[in-house]
Design a protein around this motif. Structure first.
Motif, PDB file in Angstrom:
ATOM      1  N   HIS A 180       5.025   7.953  -5.195  1.00  0.00           N
ATOM      2  CA  HIS A 180       5.713   8.896  -4.319  1.00  0.00           C
ATOM      3  C   HIS A 180       5.554  10.284  -4.936  1.00  0.00           C
ATOM      4  O   HIS A 180       4.947  10.418  -6.012  1.00  0.00           O
ATOM      5  CB  HIS A 180       7.203   8.564  -4.213  1.00  0.00           C
ATOM      6  CG  HIS A 180       7.496   7.160  -3.742  1.00  0.00           C
ATOM      7  ND1 HIS A 180       7.815   6.855  -2.454  1.00  0.00           N
ATOM      8  CD2 HIS A 180       7.516   5.985  -4.422  1.00  0.00           C
ATOM      9  CE1 HIS A 180       8.021   5.549  -2.337  1.00  0.00           C
ATOM     10  NE2 HIS A 180       7.846   4.991  -3.524  1.00  0.00           N
ATOM     11  N   CYS A 215       9.560  13.454   0.321  1.00  0.00           N
ATOM     12  CA  CYS A 215       8.504  12.759  -0.404  1.00  0.00           C
ATOM     13  C   CYS A 215       7.184  13.321   0.112  1.00  0.00           C
ATOM     14  O   CYS A 215       6.996  13.456   1.319  1.00  0.00           O
ATOM     15  CB  CYS A 215       8.574  11.258  -0.140  1.00  0.00           C
ATOM     16  SG  CYS A 215       7.229  10.359  -0.946  1.00  0.00           S
ATOM     17  N   GLU A 217       3.938  12.275  -1.025  1.00  0.00           N
ATOM     18  CA  GLU A 217       2.761  11.461  -1.336  1.00  0.00           C
ATOM     19  C   GLU A 217       2.852  10.264  -0.403  1.00  0.00           C
ATOM     20  O   GLU A 217       3.899   9.609  -0.351  1.00  0.00           O
ATOM     21  CB  GLU A 217       2.803  11.005  -2.800  1.00  0.00           C
ATOM     22  CG  GLU A 217       1.665  10.097  -3.213  1.00  0.00           C
ATOM     23  CD  GLU A 217       0.363  10.857  -3.418  1.00  0.00           C
ATOM     24  OE1 GLU A 217       0.392  11.975  -3.954  1.00  0.00           O
ATOM     25  OE2 GLU A 217      -0.684  10.314  -3.021  1.00  0.00           O
ATOM     26  N   PHE A 218       1.768   9.972   0.311  1.00  0.00           N
ATOM     27  CA  PHE A 218       1.836   8.883   1.288  1.00  0.00           C
ATOM     28  C   PHE A 218       2.203   7.571   0.593  1.00  0.00           C
ATOM     29  O   PHE A 218       1.517   7.142  -0.346  1.00  0.00           O
ATOM     30  CB  PHE A 218       0.518   8.732   2.045  1.00  0.00           C
ATOM     31  CG  PHE A 218       0.587   7.647   3.072  1.00  0.00           C
ATOM     32  CD1 PHE A 218       1.316   7.829   4.242  1.00  0.00           C
ATOM     33  CD2 PHE A 218      -0.018   6.419   2.862  1.00  0.00           C
ATOM     34  CE1 PHE A 218       1.423   6.819   5.179  1.00  0.00           C
ATOM     35  CE2 PHE A 218       0.085   5.405   3.800  1.00  0.00           C
ATOM     36  CZ  PHE A 218       0.804   5.603   4.959  1.00  0.00           C
ATOM     37  N   CYS A 219       3.300   6.951   1.048  1.00  0.00           N
ATOM     38  CA  CYS A 219       3.833   5.799   0.321  1.00  0.00           C
ATOM     39  C   CYS A 219       4.131   4.634   1.251  1.00  0.00           C
ATOM     40  O   CYS A 219       4.923   3.752   0.928  1.00  0.00           O
ATOM     41  CB  CYS A 219       5.091   6.209  -0.438  1.00  0.00           C
ATOM     42  SG  CYS A 219       6.334   6.960   0.614  1.00  0.00           S
ATOM     43  N   HIS A 223       6.759   6.897   5.098  1.00  0.00           N
ATOM     44  CA  HIS A 223       6.636   8.015   4.160  1.00  0.00           C
ATOM     45  C   HIS A 223       7.252   9.299   4.719  1.00  0.00           C
ATOM     46  O   HIS A 223       7.937  10.042   4.024  1.00  0.00           O
ATOM     47  CB  HIS A 223       5.156   8.226   3.819  1.00  0.00           C
ATOM     48  CG  HIS A 223       4.801   9.605   3.418  1.00  0.00           C
ATOM     49  ND1 HIS A 223       5.229  10.153   2.224  1.00  0.00           N
ATOM     50  CD2 HIS A 223       4.083  10.561   4.045  1.00  0.00           C
ATOM     51  CE1 HIS A 223       4.762  11.401   2.141  1.00  0.00           C
ATOM     52  NE2 HIS A 223       4.079  11.670   3.230  1.00  0.00           N
ATOM     53  N   MET A 226      11.335   9.948   4.339  1.00  0.00           N
ATOM     54  CA  MET A 226      11.880   9.764   2.997  1.00  0.00           C
ATOM     55  C   MET A 226      12.462  11.103   2.533  1.00  0.00           C
ATOM     56  O   MET A 226      12.000  11.721   1.599  1.00  0.00           O
ATOM     57  CB  MET A 226      10.777   9.263   2.065  1.00  0.00           C
ATOM     58  CG  MET A 226      11.310   8.552   0.840  1.00  0.00           C
ATOM     59  SD  MET A 226       9.979   7.755  -0.070  1.00  0.00           S
ATOM     60  CE  MET A 226      10.698   7.817  -1.719  1.00  0.00           C
TER      61      MET A 226
HETATM   62 CU1  CUA Z   1       7.715   8.115  -0.744  1.00  0.00          CU
HETATM   63 CU2  CUA Z   1       6.062   9.182   0.571  1.00  0.00          CU
END
Ligand code: CUA
Length: 366
Positions: A180, A215, A217-219, A223, A226
């Motif tokens: 993340h 967030c 960062e692709f998670c 995503h 978040m």
């Molecule tokens: Cu956690 Cu994107």
């Protein structure tokens, strides 16, 4: 001759109104929208300064290059019987000029970037306020390592991170799942939250307020959902918040209530506690101070959902997707998958009076 001119005017009016409309839309991103150009602490302020330096250089280059281009287009446009232009292919002077000039500008940007990188946390005296920031799929947990609660374990909260005004914050970034990235634009730049490698982010907030975080960062599929809030409190307000969070929840007398439909209004909170303790909730969530199958440490590995001990005191729920209101909580409990598809909370098919009781109970946990 009139018509084409009119048509041209019409086209320009269309373009101008489209630009006006889009600027109005962008302006609708209100005061509270995350912006790096609204710094509320020294780290974000330095990063904004660097942005303006680079923007200034880029604007200067843009104006010079476009100016020369436009001048050349008009000054040297083809006219009837004009001779062939002078051929300058292979001119050493020009080749050197357009290699050296950009290098100078890039070195200025490099120098400024290195300078800001190394002075970013100059304010850090080593006297830091530590918070463990734990990234889950898809919500944020905040552990106050130096502030044990009534049971000796750290205060653990979710979705809303409280920090004291003017303190040097050390956020230790932890993930046990995927990568993340933690970002509060008004306070600091982004930093990745990497499983197996805890990063640190040092920052400070110099103005009381609530600052949105994301967030970045692709998670996974949620995503984009978040979010979290950073609430910067004046020292007194922060101490009040901490001492409130350190307290355990008041146990309800769940054996004294029957909780058959219709549940009387006066029993709603106690029945909510009863449904919570005897239902599926305790498989993933905990509440400090309530004996739920020996529940003690909010950070126990088996508990994959947020600690709910002070649920009612939070601004946001469901990983920042919804403001914390009774109506939103009821929507969430009735079908979490409709609100946030793919999240770990199953649809439990709770009857309406159980939902009402759970809402009353959870919102009472201040
Ligand atoms: Cu956690 Cu994107």
């Amino acid at each position: 001759m009139r018509m084409p001119l009119f048509r041209k005017t019409k086209r320009w009016v269309t373009i101008a109104s489209a630009m006006l409309l889009s600027s109005l839309l962008l302006a609708a991103c209100g005061e509270n929208s995350p912006s790096i150009l609204n710094p509320r602490g020294p780290v974000a302020a330095k990063e904004a300064d660097l942005f303006y330096i680079i923007l200034g250089i880029a604007t200067f280059i843009f104006i010079v290059v476009e100016g020369v281009l436009i001048y050349s287009i008009f000054r040297f446009r083809e006219r009837p019987n004009s001779p062939a232009p002078r051929q300058i292919h292979g001119s050493n002077a020009i080749e050197i000029a357009w290699t050296v000039a950009p290098s100078i500008f890039l070195f200025i940007v490099l120098g400024a970037t290195i300078y800001y990188m190394f002075t970013l946390t100059d304010f850090d005296t080593g006297n830091r306020f530590k918070v463990n920031v734990v990234a889950h799929q898809w919500w944020w947990e905040f552990d106050y390592m130096n502030y044990p609660g009534s049971n000796g374990h750290p205060i653990v909260t979710a979705d809303t991170m409280h920090i004291p005004l003017g303190a040097t914050i050390e956020a230790d970034l932890i993930s046990n799942n995927v990568i993340h990235s933690f970002w509060v634009p008004a306070l600091s730049g982004k930093k990745d939250v990497v499983p197996g490698h805890n990063n640190q982010l040092i920052f400070r907030a110099d103005a009381v307020g609530t600052y949105p975080g994301e967030c970045v960062e692709f998670c996974g599929s949620q995503h984009a959902h978040m979010h979290f809030d950073v609430v910067v409190d004046a020292p007194d307000a922060f101490n009040t918040w901490i001492s409130m969070q350190q307290q355990a929840a008041t146990p309800q007398n769940i054996n004294a209530v029957k909780c058959t439909t219709p549940i009387p209004q006066s029993d709603l909170v106690a029945c909510g506690a009863k449904f919570f303790a005897q239902g599926a909730c305790v498989g993933c969530h905990g509440i400090v101070g309530v004996d739920l199958k020996g529940y003690d440490d909010p950070r126990a590995a088996g508990l994959i959902g947020p600690n709910l001990t002070h649920f009612g005191s939070r601004d946001l729920i469901a990983g920042g997707v919804l403001p914390n209101t009774p109506a939103n909580l009821a929507t969430w409990l009735s079908n979490p998958q409709a609100v946030k598809p793919g999240n770990d909370m199953p649809q439990l098919g709770l009857p309406q009076d159980q939902i009402n009781a759970l809402v009353a109970y959870l919102e009472s946990l201040k």
